[in-house]
Design a protein around this motif. Structure first.
Motif, PDB file in Angstrom:
ATOM      1  N   ASN A   1       0.168   3.498  -3.317  1.00 33.05           N
ATOM      2  CA  ASN A   1      -0.565   4.832  -2.990  1.00 33.05           C
ATOM      3  C   ASN A   1      -0.217   6.110  -3.552  1.00 33.05           C
ATOM      4  O   ASN A   1      -0.744   6.987  -3.719  1.00 33.05           O
TER       5      ASN A   1
ATOM      6  N   ALA B   1       0.943  -1.247  -0.025  1.00 36.15           N
ATOM      7  CA  ALA B   1      -0.057  -0.029   0.119  1.00 36.15           C
ATOM      8  C   ALA B   1       1.041   1.152  -0.113  1.00 36.15           C
ATOM      9  O   ALA B   1       0.439   2.048  -0.812  1.00 36.15           O
TER      10      ALA B   1
ATOM     11  N   ASN C   1      -6.224   9.965  -5.616  1.00 37.90           N
ATOM     12  CA  ASN C   1      -5.808  10.533  -4.353  1.00 37.90           C
ATOM     13  C   ASN C   1      -6.298  11.819  -3.982  1.00 37.90           C
ATOM     14  O   ASN C   1      -5.510  12.752  -3.597  1.00 37.90           O
TER      15      ASN C   1
ATOM     16  N   SER D   1      -5.077   5.301  -6.981  1.00 38.05           N
ATOM     17  CA  SER D   1      -6.068   5.660  -5.959  1.00 38.05           C
ATOM     18  C   SER D   1      -6.306   4.700  -5.148  1.00 38.05           C
ATOM     19  O   SER D   1      -6.322   3.404  -5.406  1.00 38.05           O
ATOM     20  N   ALA D   2      -6.438   4.795  -3.932  1.00 39.63           N
ATOM     21  CA  ALA D   2      -6.860   4.140  -2.916  1.00 39.63           C
ATOM     22  C   ALA D   2      -7.969   3.088  -3.191  1.00 39.63           C
ATOM     23  O   ALA D   2      -9.028   3.586  -3.847  1.00 39.63           O
ATOM     24  N   ARG D   3      -7.846   1.735  -3.179  1.00 40.28           N
ATOM     25  CA  ARG D   3      -8.766   0.672  -3.261  1.00 40.28           C
ATOM     26  C   ARG D   3      -9.196   0.109  -2.163  1.00 40.28           C
ATOM     27  O   ARG D   3      -8.570  -0.203  -1.316  1.00 40.28           O
TER      28      ARG D   3
END
Length: 187
Positions: A38, A34, A162, A42-44
């Motif tokens: 990141n 992560a 993000n 985009s954060a998933r």
């Protein structure tokens, strides 16, 4: 280890389609990676529902999803999508790919993406692959350069990642360029 029905194999890695049984392994890899990922993605959500939605998207004829696996163990070392395929007179798709922290820096993504390119330009009948990469993502830029992609342009505010619109460089390769690159590698 999951399905060993590989679509293509190299000296160390092989590729296959992503499947439902990959959820736990991919979730663990995404969590371990992560911090690295990141910066660029985009954060998933790592939920079963989000993974099912991803698999449903891959059932559409304009998307293909692959995992890159070690041949000796079947462990996943990377993921590759070919998205937004356009047929007809264009025959093009957009690459998205992910490496994972436990196995970065070993050349697995280079070998695996070469295999994906073989499938894309062969079985899938594509003529062109494009990759859009943030200008400060040096590892990804170096990867496409190793594979023979050529820089075609710069796209300001190309993708919302993000919380901000991020600039990207546009890189591409055609079937002919990939064949020339493969011929040079063989010499």
């Amino acid at each position: 280890m999951h399905s060993t029905e590989y679509l293509a194999q190299g000296p160390r890695v092989a590729i296959r389609h992503v499947c439902r049984q990959d959820y736990e392994e991919l979730t663990t890899l995404a969590e371990e990676s992560a911090e690295m990922l990141n910066r660029w993605l985009s954060a998933r959500e790592n939920t079963v529902e989000a993974f099912e939605s991803y698999l449903a998207r891959l059932e559409q004829p304009v998307h293909e999803g692959f995992v890159i696996c070690l041949q000796n163990t079947g462990a996943i070392v990377g993921g590759v999508n070919i998205n937004n395929m356009i047929r007809g007179t264009i025959q093009s798709g957009t690459l998205g790919y992910t490496a994972y922290v436990p196995t970065t820096g070993r050349g697995y993504m280079t070998e695996g993406l070469r295999l994906v390119m073989q499938v894309a330009f062969g079985e899938l009948g594509l003529h062109r692959l494009e990759a859009n990469i943030q200008p400060d993502n040096t590892p990804s830029l170096n990867l496409v350069k190793r594979l023979g992609f050529q820089r075609e342009g710069y796209s300001p505010a190309f993708q919302f990642i993000n919380g901000a619109w991020r600039d990207h460089e546009r890189w591409a390769i055609t079937a002919e360029m990939a064949q020339t690159e493969a011929d040079q590698q063989a010499d």
